[in-house]
Design a protein around this motif. Structure first.
Motif, short mmCIF file in Angstrom:
data_model
loop_
_atom_site.label_atom_id
_atom_site.label_comp_id
_atom_site.label_asym_id
_atom_site.label_seq_id
_atom_site.Cartn_x
_atom_site.Cartn_y
_atom_site.Cartn_z
N ASN A 34 0.78 -1.24 0.00
CA ASN A 34 0.00 0.00 0.00
C ASN A 34 0.81 1.29 0.00
O ASN A 34 0.30 2.34 0.37
N VAL A 35 2.07 1.21 -0.43
CA VAL A 35 2.84 2.45 -0.57
C VAL A 35 3.39 2.51 -2.01
O VAL A 35 3.10 1.63 -2.81
N TRP A 41 9.46 -1.09 0.90
CA TRP A 41 8.44 -2.15 0.86
C TRP A 41 8.42 -2.76 -0.54
O TRP A 41 8.41 -3.97 -0.72
N GLN A 75 -6.01 0.40 2.24
CA GLN A 75 -4.85 -0.33 2.76
C GLN A 75 -5.20 -1.32 3.85
O GLN A 75 -4.50 -2.30 4.06
N SER A 93 1.90 -3.40 6.77
CA SER A 93 2.41 -3.15 8.12
C SER A 93 1.39 -3.58 9.15
O SER A 93 0.18 -3.67 8.87
N ILE A 95 0.00 -2.21 11.62
CA ILE A 95 -1.09 -1.31 12.00
C ILE A 95 -2.27 -1.45 11.02
O ILE A 95 -3.41 -1.28 11.40
N ASN A 96 -1.98 -1.81 9.77
CA ASN A 96 -3.05 -1.97 8.78
C ASN A 96 -3.90 -3.21 9.02
O ASN A 96 -4.96 -3.35 8.43
N ASN A 148 8.77 -1.43 8.53
CA ASN A 148 8.42 -0.08 8.14
C ASN A 148 9.35 0.83 8.96
O ASN A 148 10.15 1.53 8.40
N ARG A 151 8.28 5.40 13.68
CA ARG A 151 7.50 6.43 12.99
C ARG A 151 7.83 7.81 13.58
O ARG A 151 7.73 8.02 14.78
N ARG A 172 -2.79 13.69 9.98
CA ARG A 172 -3.23 12.48 9.27
C ARG A 172 -2.65 11.26 9.96
O ARG A 172 -1.46 11.22 10.26
N SER A 174 -2.93 6.69 10.15
CA SER A 174 -3.29 5.54 9.33
C SER A 174 -4.32 4.63 9.99
O SER A 174 -5.05 3.93 9.29
N TRP A 194 -3.01 6.09 2.95
CA TRP A 194 -1.71 6.64 2.57
C TRP A 194 -1.76 7.18 1.14
O TRP A 194 -1.19 8.23 0.83
N GLU A 210 2.80 11.09 10.31
CA GLU A 210 3.94 10.41 10.94
C GLU A 210 4.21 9.12 10.18
O GLU A 210 3.28 8.40 9.83
N ASN A 211 5.49 8.89 9.87
CA ASN A 211 5.90 7.69 9.14
C ASN A 211 7.39 7.48 9.33
O ASN A 211 8.11 8.41 9.71
N VAL A 216 9.61 5.20 4.16
CA VAL A 216 8.52 5.96 3.55
C VAL A 216 8.84 7.45 3.33
O VAL A 216 8.71 7.96 2.21
N ASP A 237 6.67 0.15 13.74
CA ASP A 237 5.72 -0.53 12.85
C ASP A 237 6.48 -1.55 11.99
O ASP A 237 7.31 -1.16 11.17
O1 X2X Z 1 -0.24 4.57 5.97
C1 X2X Z 1 0.84 4.66 6.53
O2 X2X Z 1 1.13 5.61 7.26
C2 X2X Z 1 1.85 3.55 6.36
C3 X2X Z 1 2.38 3.60 4.95
O3 X2X Z 1 2.90 3.71 7.24
C4 X2X Z 1 1.14 2.31 6.64
O4 X2X Z 1 0.85 1.52 5.80
C5 X2X Z 1 0.73 2.10 8.04
#
Ligand code: X2X
Length: 334
Positions: A34-35, A41, A75, A93, A95-96, A148, A151, A172, A174, A194, A210-211, A216, A237
């Motif tokens: 998803n990036v 990734w 995502q 990741s 968190i998704n 990942n 963050r 923003r 996720s 994302w 935050e990433n 990323v 993450d």
């Molecule tokens: O969406 C995000 O921030 C990312 C790219 O880090 C994840 O997929 C959780």
């Protein structure tokens, strides 16, 4: 004349046989992430494809689809799709996956980890296996853990050095746990894909995000849209490379072994390049004009204290057994 004719037929049969064999056994698997395609990734996913193709003499290849294209830009949906066999492979990741498996929030609890050694003791150890077992119940076979990363915070309003500085920032995020973390800090969080975030940052719809730096922020050129970065390491993450259980169960043991080996090697490399890009990243971001702030130990402590309510709430959702298993693996490294 007769011999030549037979020879011709035999050759035709051979060619036809080879073609049939080719179509019957060569297979292209679809891998979703998803990036963007510049990220570590994506590189890790491509590396997995190369290694798998090599190991199977080209019988099994992988096509990588970035930006959550295969899940309509969603995502969070990828894990569920892999679980029911609608997607073969995923790099995503932790968190998704929390909407499907809330326990996956364990990795990202605020200030759970303070070093890569602590991270590796969990993702590469027994706690990682525990989480893999939980995902297996949802139809996802975890082949290997990648990264990942830690963050870090970026925004366009002001340098952030304390929880006070977070007040009123439109952030923003996720996923649901980060909503609680941002609320605890007095910011205004919005959950957003994302794939929509870069435009939102550019247009000022949100002030910040935050990433991780290496995986990323740098490859997706977040520095083009954001002025301030705070290296607060507030949440880690991991990513994982997973295959649908339906696909996995259809493979013979030898192919399974080749697939797992390719995944372990690709994700080890992916972790390494993510860490390297992170290590050199702060200097790079400063060159690009970002104002980078590295909090003192005391300042980190203030962020940790302020985010404790979110830690406690999500530790509750994860459950005490898993939290304790992670914490004792972490303590074991120190
Ligand atoms: O969406 C995000 O921030 C990312 C790219 O880090 C994840 O997929 C959780």
């Amino acid at each position: 004349m007769k011999a030549a004719k037979l020879g011709g037929r035999a050759l035709a049969a051979l060619i036809a046989g080879a073609l049939m064999l080719g179509t019957a056994s060569a297979e292209t698997l679809r891998l979703s992430h998803n990036v963007g395609d510049t990220t570590t990734w994506h590189k890790g996913a491509e590396k997995f494809g190369e290694l798998l193709s090599e190991a199977t003499d080209g019988e099994m290849t992988v096509r990588v689809f970035p930006n959550a294209q295969l899940s309509g830009g969603d995502q969070m949906k990828q894990a569920e799709m892999v679980g029911r066999g609608a997607l073969d492979l995923v790099v995503t990741s932790a968190i998704n996956v929390t909407p499907l498996v809330p326990e996956m929030a364990i990795f990202s609890l605020p200030y759970l980890y303070s070093s890569y050694d602590e991270v590796d003791a969990t993702t590469q150890g027994a706690p990682g296996e525990t989480m893999a077992k939980i995902l297996l119940e949802k139809g996802i076979v975890v082949l290997a853990w990648g990264e990942n990363g830690f963050r870090e915070l970026t925004n366009n309003v002001r340098p952030v050095k304390s929880p006070e500085d977070m007040k009123g920032l439109n952030m923003r995020v996720s996923g649901p746990m980060y909503i609680d973390v941002m609320n605890a800090l007095g910011a205004n969080p919005t959950q957003m894909q994302w794939s929509e975030t870069l435009t939102a940052l550019q247009q000022g719809v949100v002030d910040g995000q935050e990433n991780p730096i290496g995986a990323v922020i740098i490859p997706q050129q977040v520095y083009e849209m954001q002025k301030y970065l705070t290296a607060w390491h507030y949440s880690y993450d991991p990513v994982f490379l997973g295959v649908s259980k339906a696909k996995w169960d259809s493979l013979d043991a030898d192919t399974q072994e080749k697939m797992r080996k390719a995944a372990v090697e690709a994700m080890a490399w992916q972790r390494q390049i993510s860490r390297e890009a992170t290590a050199s990243g702060i200097a790079f971001l400063r060159e690009k004009g970002m104002e980078v702030y590295e909090p003192t130990a005391g300042e980190l402590q203030a962020f940790r204290a302020a985010t404790k309510p979110a830690f406690d709430k999500w530790a509750g959702k994860v459950g005490p057994e898993i939290v304790e298993a992670f914490q004792s693996a972490i303590v074991g490294t120190n």
